[in-house]
Structures are given as C-alpha cells and as structure tokens.
Design a protein around this motif. Structure first.
Motif, PDB file in Angstrom:
ATOM      1  N   PRO A   1      39.363  28.304  42.784  1.00 23.19           N
ATOM      2  CA  PRO A   1      39.223  29.446  43.295  1.00 23.19           C
ATOM      3  C   PRO A   1      38.732  30.254  41.976  1.00 23.19           C
ATOM      4  O   PRO A   1      37.333  30.760  42.792  1.00 23.19           O
ATOM      5  CB  PRO A   1      40.278  30.783  44.025  1.00 23.19           C
ATOM      6  CG  PRO A   1      41.729  30.144  43.394  1.00 23.19           C
ATOM      7  CD  PRO A   1      41.168  28.276  43.207  1.00 23.19           C
ATOM      8  N   ALA A   2      39.092  30.077  41.135  1.00 33.68           N
ATOM      9  CA  ALA A   2      38.039  30.301  39.677  1.00 33.68           C
ATOM     10  C   ALA A   2      36.642  30.265  39.480  1.00 33.68           C
ATOM     11  O   ALA A   2      35.890  30.957  39.403  1.00 33.68           O
ATOM     12  CB  ALA A   2      39.119  31.057  38.769  1.00 33.68           C
TER      13      ALA A   2
ATOM     14  N   SER B   1      35.362  28.567  42.208  1.00 34.04           N
ATOM     15  CA  SER B   1      34.096  29.211  42.942  1.00 34.04           C
ATOM     16  C   SER B   1      33.911  30.277  42.102  1.00 34.04           C
ATOM     17  O   SER B   1      32.530  30.771  42.900  1.00 34.04           O
ATOM     18  CB  SER B   1      34.746  29.462  44.440  1.00 34.04           C
ATOM     19  OG  SER B   1      34.132  29.288  45.397  1.00 34.04           O
ATOM     20  N   LEU B   2      34.572  31.307  41.343  1.00 33.28           N
ATOM     21  CA  LEU B   2      34.266  32.701  40.903  1.00 33.28           C
ATOM     22  C   LEU B   2      33.182  32.416  40.183  1.00 33.28           C
ATOM     23  O   LEU B   2      31.737  33.181  40.009  1.00 33.28           O
ATOM     24  CB  LEU B   2      35.346  33.382  40.258  1.00 33.28           C
ATOM     25  CG  LEU B   2      35.852  34.272  41.284  1.00 33.28           C
ATOM     26  CD1 LEU B   2      36.756  34.821  40.309  1.00 33.28           C
ATOM     27  CD2 LEU B   2      35.239  35.269  42.287  1.00 33.28           C
TER      28      LEU B   2
ATOM     29  N   ASN C   1      32.346  34.388  46.578  1.00 29.26           N
ATOM     30  CA  ASN C   1      33.205  34.872  46.671  1.00 29.26           C
ATOM     31  C   ASN C   1      34.461  35.009  47.620  1.00 29.26           C
ATOM     32  O   ASN C   1      35.536  34.942  46.665  1.00 29.26           O
ATOM     33  CB  ASN C   1      32.899  36.650  46.078  1.00 29.26           C
ATOM     34  CG  ASN C   1      31.909  36.210  44.584  1.00 29.26           C
ATOM     35  OD1 ASN C   1      32.595  35.929  43.725  1.00 29.26           O
ATOM     36  ND2 ASN C   1      30.691  37.461  44.835  1.00 29.26           N
TER      37      ASN C   1
ATOM     38  N   ALA D   1      36.420  32.094  47.002  1.00 34.54           N
ATOM     39  CA  ALA D   1      37.326  31.814  46.007  1.00 34.54           C
ATOM     40  C   ALA D   1      38.373  32.980  46.558  1.00 34.54           C
ATOM     41  O   ALA D   1      39.145  32.864  46.139  1.00 34.54           O
ATOM     42  CB  ALA D   1      36.493  32.246  44.833  1.00 34.54           C
ATOM     43  N   ASP D   2      37.916  33.999  47.371  1.00 32.07           N
ATOM     44  CA  ASP D   2      39.460  34.899  47.576  1.00 32.07           C
ATOM     45  C   ASP D   2      40.249  34.381  48.583  1.00 32.07           C
ATOM     46  O   ASP D   2      41.558  34.533  49.373  1.00 32.07           O
ATOM     47  CB  ASP D   2      38.970  36.597  48.326  1.00 32.07           C
ATOM     48  CG  ASP D   2      38.273  36.968  47.411  1.00 32.07           C
ATOM     49  OD1 ASP D   2      38.982  37.394  46.308  1.00 32.07           O
ATOM     50  OD2 ASP D   2      37.074  38.335  48.132  1.00 32.07           O
TER      51      ASP D   2
ATOM     52  N   ARG E   1      37.883  41.329  40.882  1.00 34.18           N
ATOM     53  CA  ARG E   1      37.185  40.473  39.799  1.00 34.18           C
ATOM     54  C   ARG E   1      36.672  41.317  39.108  1.00 34.18           C
ATOM     55  O   ARG E   1      36.119  42.863  39.411  1.00 34.18           O
ATOM     56  CB  ARG E   1      36.392  39.225  40.559  1.00 34.18           C
ATOM     57  CG  ARG E   1      35.801  40.313  41.910  1.00 34.18           C
ATOM     58  CD  ARG E   1      35.255  38.947  43.070  1.00 34.18           C
ATOM     59  NE  ARG E   1      33.500  39.693  43.583  1.00 34.18           N
ATOM     60  CZ  ARG E   1      34.487  39.276  44.440  1.00 34.18           C
ATOM     61  NH1 ARG E   1      35.079  38.826  45.436  1.00 34.18           N
ATOM     62  NH2 ARG E   1      33.872  40.146  45.542  1.00 34.18           N
TER      63      ARG E   1
END
Lengths: 295, 328
Positions: free
Chosen positions: B258-259, B261-262, B314, B317-318, B328
């Motif tokens: 997920p990070a 993706s951020l 985002n 990622a969530d 974030r």
C-alpha cells in the motif's frame, strides 16, 4: 494502529502535570531539539536578516551573474542584484506564511478529527467525506487552480495551503483519538454527563498531544514546500520581491555561471523544511518508544 | 478456484471485505463527481471571458454573442456542467481555446510522456527501496542505517524542485556536464527514445521516492525479523538468506505494497513541478502553460486527470492497507 489501553496511560492522564511531562519527554529527544533550534534560527534569519543586508535587494550592484568578490560575498543574480542581500530578505514572506498555515491547519484538522472520532455516525461520515474531496487534489494542484482564479495574494496562498493540509491532520488525529474514546475515563465522563466540549478539551486533546506535535512538524515542512514550489512555478510571491523559491527560478538559467545565486536560497529552503521534519521525526520516535514499537 | 466458489458459500470475512471494497468504490465515484463539479466551477470563475480569449482582436459584440451561443456559454451553469461531464465520460474533453484542437488529441502525447516518466521512475524506485530498506534493517543502528536515516530526514523534507535543481547543478551544469538540464523530446517521439532527456527527471523522482519507501521497507523488515516465526526459523537453524526470502520478505511486503501505491500517487502529484523544472513535455508542464494561456478546457482536463489518478491510487493504498483508512 490501536494500542491496547494501558493502565499507566490512564493514570498519567489523571495527573495534572501530564501535559508538561509529555512536552518534557519530547524536548528530551535530540531531533526535536535540533529541529526547534533550526526553526528558531531560520525564523530569526528570515525576519531580522533584512536589517543586516549590505545592499538594497532590488537594485543592481554589478554585472549580471558576477562571481563573488570582496563586499559582494555571494556574487550577483540575473539582474546584477546582490545575492546575499536577497537571501537575507528572501524569507520574510515564507517565515510568516508557512508557520501560520501549519498552525491553522493543525488546529482545524485536530478539531475535525476529534469531532469525527467522538461523535462517529453521520458527523464522522460527513466530515471525512469532505476531507476525501480535498485529498483528491495534490497540494500544489489545489493551490495552483485557485491562485489562477484569484491571483497570487499572500493571504489566499495561506488559506489554500491550510485547506490542502487540514485533511491529512484530520485523518491522523481521528485515528489517534479513536482508541482513546473507548477508554474507561472517557466513557465515565460521558456517563456522568460532562459536556462534550469539555470531554474533547480535557480528556481527548491531552491524549493526542504527541501526534499533534508530529503533525505540526510535518505540516510545517509541507507548507514551506508548497509555498516555495508555488513561487518557483511563478504563482507564489511575485517579482521583484526577494523570495527564496523565486530566486531559484529566476537564477537557474545561470546555474553554470553563478551557482551561488541558486544554491544560497536552496540551502535556506532545505534548512527550513528539515527543521520541520526533525521535529516530526523526533516526536514520532518518542511515541514509538513509549508504545514499544520499532522506530 | 471455480470449484471452490461453487462448493461452499464464501466465508463471512471475505464477504465483509467485498462489501467494504464495494462501499469504498461507490464513495470513490461520489467523491470524484464532487471533485469534477468543483473543478468545473473553479475554472468557470477564472477571470477573462472565454469568448474574448478565443476571438482576441476580432471581437465585436455580434461575433461575441454568436460564439457564446456556439460554445453554450449562454446556457445555465449546471447545464454546461452536464454537457462537459457527459463529454468527459465519453473521452471528449472539448477543444482547446488556444488552437482549436480537441483536448484529448492535444494531450494524448503528453499523457504518454508523463505516464512513461512515472512508470519508469516507479520501476527503478521499487527494487532500490527494497534493497536499501532491507540492508538498513539488517544493519540496524550501524553506520549504513544511521547514514540512511540521516539522509532520508533531509531528502524527505526537500521539495522536488530543490532536489531536481541540486541534481542539475551536480550532473547537468556546475560540477559535471553529463546530462542536459532541459528534457527536450520532439513531439511524437517516445521519451524512451531519448534516454538522456529522461535521466534527470526520473532521478529526481527516484531519489525522493527511495528515501520515503526505503524507510517503510526498513521498519516493516525490522518488525518481520523480530516476529516469533522468524525467531523459530532461526532456532531451527535456517540461514539468514533463507529466512529473509521465505519468511521475512512476504510478511514485510504486507505494509510496503500500500505504501508503494501512496508513492505512486505522490509521484503523480509531483509531476507538475518536476516537469516544469525540466521542461519535460508532459501534462504537468502542459498545465502550467494552459494556466498561463487561460485555456479552460485544457486546465479542466488535466486537473481532473491528475486528481482522479491521485485519488484512485490513494484509495487503492487505503484498501490494500485494509480496514480504517490510514493517515497520510
């Protein structure tokens, strides 16, 4: 995310000096101290530097892109103005706009986050969906869009940076407040009919003071970054004003001839943003230690 | 797979997960609608009369009135929004006010260039972040780790235009003259055909990304290595490389994906400034140009594209992080 309720935390929060102890623990972290020191130094430089400037920052003192010489210690810029004098003047806008944005964003974001966590239900949904809309815009995009409409006015830039930074703070503080609300003393305060505003202020706020400190540092870093970037792309502080972000933009074509005209403001911007990051990292480390996590 | 699906009703946990994802997607669509309305209203509020921008010196009261009618500017604002949104959903973003070309045609090459820049940066960033993060975690609190942490505190705080400017000073002008400080890519050419023009913008994004993502890899690895099953594997006498590959890596990837993706979202958000800095012909540089020219349809299209991409990344990622959205 959610730490199990610990008895010492409950005990500590009943202690009248709990907040003071929390701040002392933060101050004990070397990174926090360095961050505060750098922040104070940069702020003093930005506000008082202009008084020490040897030349008028808007008047040419020599040929364009002249290398350093006695009296003109950092050389001249693209219009032959004294780089040192411009760097000394160049933080004046940033040094009030960035901290103002950061403090307002953290205050509003904390209020939104606490309210969402405390009331849950439709209040939570409404607030956090509104935050989502703002979060769809990268900070610089949001600022650019509105500045293009209304012009690059300093107070407008501050407002836009606040709007861009509030949702992030709100999400973090909401996340930090949720586990606290389940604890006995908050439930007890609710049960005996303590007014919600009092519970939020006296029970919840002190328990999220460490994340708030982290947020202050992070958002200061972002505010400086967004404001300097806006100046750089031509939609922030306008020429002929001396401004660090603007100086990088103005003098970058002469980077090969007179690098100091670019590197001097670059150093100031980096020192400023790093001061915010040091505060944030130091505070985050203190939180990680107290919760027994790896940092 | 298919047999399993037929054989038994899905376990309640995955049903709940599916419901959460469906809800998030529905909310995402709603949010994007509000975002599109906001973009439309804000750009409409831009100073300057669109018809005047188009006609320039040829403007007379009669031609202005005719053009306003042609562009639909005399209709109510919500009707104009409806027409615009309906067009957007069909891939029609209107025509540029500056040169009369369809916006989608105008931006196609720009979008490809920006996409290439972001994807190449991500492809380089991910393996380096993994490597740096793992090495730092393995040498926790030793020189490499301390050096990495210290560097990341500085680099993570540095705005991209400053990182890029320093890289230009180092590699493009002042110290070494290795690379062009400006990314010239002829229209129609693929950026991949001009690697020298790609290096500095990619490097700027990679340097910023690695310092952020590498930190997350490091912490995920420290957590994974101190977990019980890795300790057990150690007691069983497994070697470090084997433990890393079989046990620590899969578990550390959980929080890292997920990070990533951020970071992708962050990269997309950063294109405006990075492209402007290097005059890289992507949508970020196109946006600054369009704002300078008051080219409303182009501004609307680019802001909507960047915001939608940023928002979706985002959201992903969530969702990958699971449960409550992460701060974030």
């Amino acid at each position: 995310m959610s730490a199990p309720p610990r008895t010492e935390a409950v005990a500590a929060s009943r202690e009248p000096s709990a907040r003071g102890a929390g701040l002392r623990r933060l101050w004990a972290a070397p990174r926090v101290r360095w961050g505060v020191l750098l922040l104070a130094a940069t702020t003093a430089f930005a506000f008082l530097g202009g008084l020490l400037a040897p030349f008028d920052p808007s008047q040419p003192v020599g040929a364009p892109y002249a290398p350093p010489s006695p009296g003109i210690w950092l050389g001249t810029d693209q219009l032959g103005r004294d780089v040192l004098s411009r760097v000394l003047h160049g933080g004046a806008y940033l040094a009030w706009m960035a901290p103002t944005s950061a403090v307002l964003a953290v205050a509003i974001g904390a209020a939104v986050g606490l309210a969402a966590a405390y009331w849950r239900g439709w209040v939570d949904t409404l607030l956090m969906r509104a935050m989502d809309v703002v979060l769809a815009f990268p900070g610089i995009l949001l600022t650019l869009l509105f500045v293009a409409v209304f012009g690059p006015l300093p107070w407008l830039l501050v407002t836009l940076v606040v709007v861009a930074l509030v949702p992030g703070v709100a999400r973090v503080i909401r996340g930090a407040a949720l586990p606290v609300i389940g604890r006995e003393y908050v439930q007890w305060a609710k049960a005996v009919g303590m007014p919600s505003a009092t519970i939020l202020r006296t029970e919840l706020l002190p328990n999220v003071s460490s994340p708030l400190f982290v947020e202050l540092g992070v958002r200061l870093m972002w505010a400086v970054g967004i404001l300097a970037s806006m100046s750089f792309i031509g939609y922030g502080i306008q020429p002929p004003a001396a401004d660090w972000g603007l100086m990088v933009s103005e003098n970058r074509t002469g980077l090969g001839i007179q690098p100091l005209a670019v590197l001097a403001p670059v150093v100031m911007i980096v020192v400023y943003t790093v001061s915010g990051n040091l505060i944030a990292e130091g505070a985050a480390r203190v939180i990680a230690r107290t919760e027994g996590r790896a940092e | 797979m298919a047999v399993e699906l037929l054989a038994a009703p899905a376990p309640s946990r995955s049903t709940r997960r599916a419901r959460a994802v469906a809800l998030a997607v529905a909310q995402g669509v709603g949010t994007l609608l509000v975002v599109s309305l906001l973009i439309f209203l804000v750009t409409q509020a831009m100073p300057g009369d669109v018809a005047r921008v188009v006609l320039g010196t040829r403007a007379t009261p009669e031609t202005l009135a005719t053009l306003r009618e042609q562009l639909g500017l005399d209709r109510p604002i919500w009707e104009q929004y409806g027409t615009w949104l309906w067009g957007v959903l069909r891939g029609d973003f209107g025509t540029s006010l500056v040169n009369g070309m369809p916006v989608s045609e105008l931006l196609a090459g720009r979008i490809r260039n920006s996409l290439t820049l972001s994807v190449v940066a991500m492809l380089i960033m991910l393996p380096i972040s993994l490597l740096v993060g793992i090495v730092a975690a393995q040498r926790r609190d030793r020189a490499f780790d301390q050096g990495f942490l210290g560097t990341s505190i500085v680099v993570n705080a540095t705005p991209e235009f400053v990182t890029g400017t320093v890289l230009i000073a180092l590699l493009g002008t002042t110290v070494f003259h290795l690379l062009p400080p400006v990314s010239f890519i002829p229209p129609g050419d693929s950026p991949l055909a001009h690697p020298e023009a790609m290096v500095l913008p990619v490097l700027t994004l990679v340097v910023s990304g690695v310092m952020y993502l590498g930190r997350l890899v490091r912490i995920a690895f420290i957590d994974a290595m101190s977990s019980e099953y890795v300790q057990t594997a150690r007691l069983k006498g497994l070697g470090t490389p084997r433990i890393l590959a079989r046990h620590a890596l899969p578990n550390a990837l959980g929080p890292v994906i997920p990070a990533a993706s951020l970071v992708a979202a962050y990269t997309v958000g950063g294109v405006v400034v990075v492209e402007y800095l290097f005059a890289f012909p992507g949508i970020g540089a196109a946006l600054v140009e369009a704002v300078n020219n008051r080219d409303l349809p182009v501004i609307q299209a680019i802001v909507l594209l960047i915001a939608a991409t940023y928002y979706v990344l985002n959201l992903v990622a969530d969702l990958l992080a699971g449960g409550e959205p992460q701060g974030r």
